[in-house]
Design a protein around this motif. Structure first.
Motif, PDB file in Angstrom:
ATOM      1  N   ILE A   1      22.129  -5.491  10.559  1.00  0.00           N
ATOM      2  CA  ILE A   1      23.576  -5.616  10.753  1.00  0.00           C
ATOM      3  C   ILE A   1      23.997  -4.937  12.054  1.00  0.00           C
ATOM      4  CG2 ILE A   1      25.823  -4.888   9.865  1.00  0.00           C
ATOM      5  CD1 ILE A   1      24.640  -5.221   7.038  1.00  0.00           C
ATOM      6  N   GLU A   2      23.459  -3.743  12.303  1.00  0.00           N
ATOM      7  CA  GLU A   2      23.809  -3.017  13.528  1.00  0.00           C
ATOM      8  C   GLU A   2      23.340  -3.757  14.770  1.00  0.00           C
ATOM      9  OE1 GLU A   2      21.949   0.680  12.683  1.00  0.00           O
ATOM     10  OE2 GLU A   2      23.738   1.545  11.740  1.00  0.00           O
ATOM     11  N   ARG A   3      22.218  -4.456  14.648  1.00  0.00           N
ATOM     12  CA  ARG A   3      21.642  -5.146  15.802  1.00  0.00           C
ATOM     13  C   ARG A   3      22.251  -6.526  16.025  1.00  0.00           C
ATOM     14  NH1 ARG A   3      16.991  -4.677  14.145  1.00  0.00           N
ATOM     15  NH2 ARG A   3      16.710  -6.736  13.195  1.00  0.00           N
ATOM     16  N   ASN A   4      22.455  -7.283  14.927  1.00  0.00           N
ATOM     17  CA  ASN A   4      22.841  -8.687  15.053  1.00  0.00           C
ATOM     18  C   ASN A   4      24.240  -9.008  14.547  1.00  0.00           C
ATOM     19  OD1 ASN A   4      20.218  -9.273  16.014  1.00  0.00           O
ATOM     20  ND2 ASN A   4      19.454  -9.481  13.924  1.00  0.00           N
ATOM     21  N   GLY A   5      24.949  -8.018  14.023  1.00  0.00           N
ATOM     22  CA  GLY A   5      26.270  -8.294  13.483  1.00  0.00           C
ATOM     23  C   GLY A   5      26.201  -8.686  12.021  1.00  0.00           C
TER      24      GLY A   5
ATOM     25  N   HIS B   1      39.079   7.024  -0.749  1.00  0.00           N
ATOM     26  CA  HIS B   1      37.753   6.941  -0.142  1.00  0.00           C
ATOM     27  C   HIS B   1      37.708   5.780   0.853  1.00  0.00           C
ATOM     28  CE1 HIS B   1      35.190   9.619  -2.810  1.00  0.00           C
ATOM     29  NE2 HIS B   1      36.401   9.677  -3.370  1.00  0.00           N
ATOM     30  N   ILE B   2      37.167   6.037   2.036  1.00  0.00           N
ATOM     31  CA  ILE B   2      36.926   5.027   3.064  1.00  0.00           C
ATOM     32  C   ILE B   2      35.424   4.747   3.061  1.00  0.00           C
ATOM     33  CG2 ILE B   2      37.237   4.401   5.484  1.00  0.00           C
ATOM     34  CD1 ILE B   2      39.839   5.215   4.041  1.00  0.00           C
ATOM     35  N   ALA B   3      35.024   3.491   2.907  1.00  0.00           N
ATOM     36  CA  ALA B   3      33.599   3.162   2.814  1.00  0.00           C
ATOM     37  C   ALA B   3      33.242   2.065   3.808  1.00  0.00           C
ATOM     38  CB  ALA B   3      33.256   2.708   1.392  1.00  0.00           C
ATOM     39  N   CYS B   4      32.119   2.237   4.498  1.00  0.00           N
ATOM     40  CA  CYS B   4      31.678   1.279   5.518  1.00  0.00           C
ATOM     41  C   CYS B   4      30.184   0.968   5.355  1.00  0.00           C
ATOM     42  CB  CYS B   4      31.933   1.815   6.922  1.00  0.00           C
ATOM     43  SG  CYS B   4      33.668   2.174   7.283  1.00  0.00           S
ATOM     44  N   THR B   5      29.764  -0.142   5.959  1.00  0.00           N
ATOM     45  CA  THR B   5      28.371  -0.570   5.837  1.00  0.00           C
ATOM     46  C   THR B   5      27.447   0.078   6.859  1.00  0.00           C
ATOM     47  OG1 THR B   5      28.855  -2.474   7.251  1.00  0.00           O
ATOM     48  CG2 THR B   5      28.976  -2.821   4.872  1.00  0.00           C
TER      49      THR B   5
ATOM     50  N   GLY C   1      24.757  -9.944   4.582  1.00  0.00           N
ATOM     51  CA  GLY C   1      25.092  -8.543   4.740  1.00  0.00           C
ATOM     52  C   GLY C   1      26.313  -8.150   3.927  1.00  0.00           C
ATOM     53  N   LYS C   2      27.329  -8.999   3.915  1.00  0.00           N
ATOM     54  CA  LYS C   2      28.552  -8.695   3.173  1.00  0.00           C
ATOM     55  C   LYS C   2      28.295  -8.668   1.670  1.00  0.00           C
ATOM     56  CE  LYS C   2      31.524 -10.818   6.685  1.00  0.00           C
ATOM     57  NZ  LYS C   2      32.475 -11.921   6.981  1.00  0.00           N
ATOM     58  N   LEU C   3      27.627  -9.703   1.162  1.00  0.00           N
ATOM     59  CA  LEU C   3      27.369  -9.771  -0.277  1.00  0.00           C
ATOM     60  C   LEU C   3      26.419  -8.661  -0.721  1.00  0.00           C
ATOM     61  CD1 LEU C   3      27.111 -13.633  -0.853  1.00  0.00           C
ATOM     62  CD2 LEU C   3      29.036 -12.109  -1.315  1.00  0.00           C
ATOM     63  N   SER C   4      25.447  -8.335   0.112  1.00  0.00           N
ATOM     64  CA  SER C   4      24.543  -7.235  -0.217  1.00  0.00           C
ATOM     65  C   SER C   4      25.292  -5.918  -0.291  1.00  0.00           C
ATOM     66  CB  SER C   4      23.417  -7.137   0.815  1.00  0.00           C
ATOM     67  OG  SER C   4      22.618  -8.303   0.818  1.00  0.00           O
ATOM     68  N   SER C   5      26.255  -5.726   0.615  1.00  0.00           N
ATOM     69  CA  SER C   5      27.049  -4.495   0.604  1.00  0.00           C
ATOM     70  C   SER C   5      27.828  -4.355  -0.699  1.00  0.00           C
ATOM     71  CB  SER C   5      28.017  -4.486   1.789  1.00  0.00           C
ATOM     72  OG  SER C   5      27.318  -4.511   3.019  1.00  0.00           O
ATOM     73  N   LEU C   6      28.226  -5.458  -1.275  1.00  0.00           N
ATOM     74  CA  LEU C   6      28.931  -5.436  -2.555  1.00  0.00           C
ATOM     75  C   LEU C   6      27.953  -5.235  -3.719  1.00  0.00           C
ATOM     76  CD1 LEU C   6      31.415  -8.400  -1.965  1.00  0.00           C
ATOM     77  CD2 LEU C   6      31.921  -5.962  -1.781  1.00  0.00           C
TER      78      LEU C   6
ATOM     79  N   LEU D   1      22.595   0.822   1.508  1.00  0.00           N
ATOM     80  CA  LEU D   1      21.917  -0.392   1.962  1.00  0.00           C
ATOM     81  C   LEU D   1      20.481  -0.040   2.344  1.00  0.00           C
ATOM     82  CD1 LEU D   1      24.440  -2.202   4.381  1.00  0.00           C
ATOM     83  CD2 LEU D   1      23.721  -2.988   2.122  1.00  0.00           C
ATOM     84  N   PRO D   2      19.546  -0.959   2.163  1.00  0.00           N
ATOM     85  CA  PRO D   2      18.195  -0.723   2.673  1.00  0.00           C
ATOM     86  C   PRO D   2      18.228  -0.566   4.187  1.00  0.00           C
ATOM     87  CG  PRO D   2      18.268  -2.669   1.260  1.00  0.00           C
ATOM     88  CD  PRO D   2      19.679  -2.255   1.496  1.00  0.00           C
TER      89      PRO D   2
END
Length: 376
Positions: free
Chosen positions: A73-77, A34-38, A82-87, A65-66
């Motif tokens: 993340i898409e707007r500001n990087g 499985h490949i997973a992205c934010t 963002g990383k910890l929330s993704s986990l 993600l909410p």
């Protein structure tokens, strides 16, 4: 067996592990990859890379993600939140796998979040000498992929890896660059030598804040060299407006190409097109030197580097602390490259290991699967 390849950081890391995912899915049909992205954009990029392996099947998942956080993340990087929330928000997802293969170290926080079952495997991203690639928490990974003897010896000396729990000889990025058909490409309409300026993003290490403006202005006001300004992807990841402003500001200078973070800035288009590498501490210099060429390094922070193994690569070219002699230093880099040629060749031999000059991701995929079967 289910194995996840998540991407919770910037897209430049994707090239370092996705070829291993593709080879694992192809060579080991018993493994469900499985490949997973934010973000959708990152997932699309992963699919684009995966299409280079047309006979391989993998599952592509968008991490939960909410919408407000994904939009930010898409707007500001990406940032730490963002990383910890993704986990954290995907703990149930990650708990379903026997192994999680990552190119970054932030995913180690999964263990603190109660995810104990999956084995955590680190592919690394880059082959530089900076201390961050040899941090103490490396020992928390269950299995590690390394590029060559240099990295192996350093990690062994500090007790970060153990025999049987690492594999030497993997640098998957080269595999996918080869599949992309990337090769030396003329990016300018003349025969002038091309300089690649590739500053790092870390303020404590980068030459950008202290010397970047002078460097861009120097190349804008001379006609001897072309310049590619393609910094580390993260330099402008959260400052995209500034990056676009630089492109517009220097647009009239046909000898200057500015790329603050397109796919070409991470897929070796520029390291293969340049004749000289100008930078500070980015590990892209190791990729550049697969074909030995002149280098100039910028010591913008007056580091005492000569006996510091974190700056081993600074022995492969002249090191400047300021730009007072910059014009002559550029000329010297070409005329005196022979003095650094053997050191560069030896550095590449110690940094990368290509037993048969072929792809390295297949061996890495086999090593991971073999380890997981033994560990089970």
């Amino acid at each position: 067996m289910k194995v996840a390849f998540p991407y919770i950081a910037q897209p430049h890391q994707t090239l370092h592990s996705l070829p291993i995912a593709m080879e694992m899915a192809s060579r080991h049909p018993e493994v469900d990859v499985h490949i997973a992205c934010t973000t959708e954009a990152h997932l699309d990029y992963a699919r684009t890379l995966g299409a280079l392996y047309p006979q391989t099947r993998a599952t592509y998942d968008l991490l939960k993600l909410p919408s407000f956080l994904r939009n930010r993340i898409e707007r500001n990087g990406l940032d730490v939140i963002g990383k910890l929330s993704s986990l954290f928000l995907n703990r149930d997802y990650f708990s379903r796998f026997q192994a999680i293969v990552v190119p970054e170290r932030t995913s180690l926080y999964l263990k603190r979040m109660g995810i104990r079952k999956p084995r955590l495997i680190w592919t690394r991203h880059g082959a530089g000498d900076r201390a961050i690639g040899f941090a103490r928490d490396v020992k928390a990974f269950d299995f590690v992929l390394i590029s060559g003897r240099k990295v192996e010896e350093r990690l062994l000396s500090q007790g970060a890896i153990q025999p049987g729990r690492y594999y030497r000889g993997a640098y998957a990025k080269f595999d996918i660059v080869r599949r992309m058909g990337r090769k030396h490409t003329r990016l300018f309409d003349d025969e002038r030598p091309t300089v690649l300026y590739n500053p790092h993003f870390s303020a404590k290490l980068s030459s950008w804040a202290a010397l970047g403006e002078q460097i861009l202005c120097y190349f804008a006001n001379q006609d001897r060299y072309n310049l590619i300004f393609a910094p580390h992807y993260r330099l402008f990841d959260k400052h995209r407006v500034e990056g676009e402003a630089l492109i517009e500001r220097f647009a009239k200078h046909r000898n200057i190409l500015i790329d603050p973070g397109s796919p070409r800035s991470i897929d070796m288009t520029y390291t293969m097109a340049a004749d000289l590498y100008l930078g500070d501490v980015s590990s892209q210099v190791a990729e550049f030197l697969v074909k030995p060429r002149p280098c100039l390094f910028l010591n913008a922070h007056n580091v005492d580097w000569r006996t510091d193994r974190n700056y081993l690569f600074w022995h492969l070219g002249e090191v400047l602390t300021d730009l007072r002699d910059f014009r002559h230093a550029l000329d010297r880099a070409f005329t005196k490259h022979i003095e650094f040629l053997e050191a560069q060749r030896q550095y590449v031999l110690e940094t990368f290991e290509f037993p048969d000059d072929g792809p390295t991701a297949p061996g890495a995929a086999d090593a991971i699967v073999d380890y997981l079967k033994r560990a089970a």
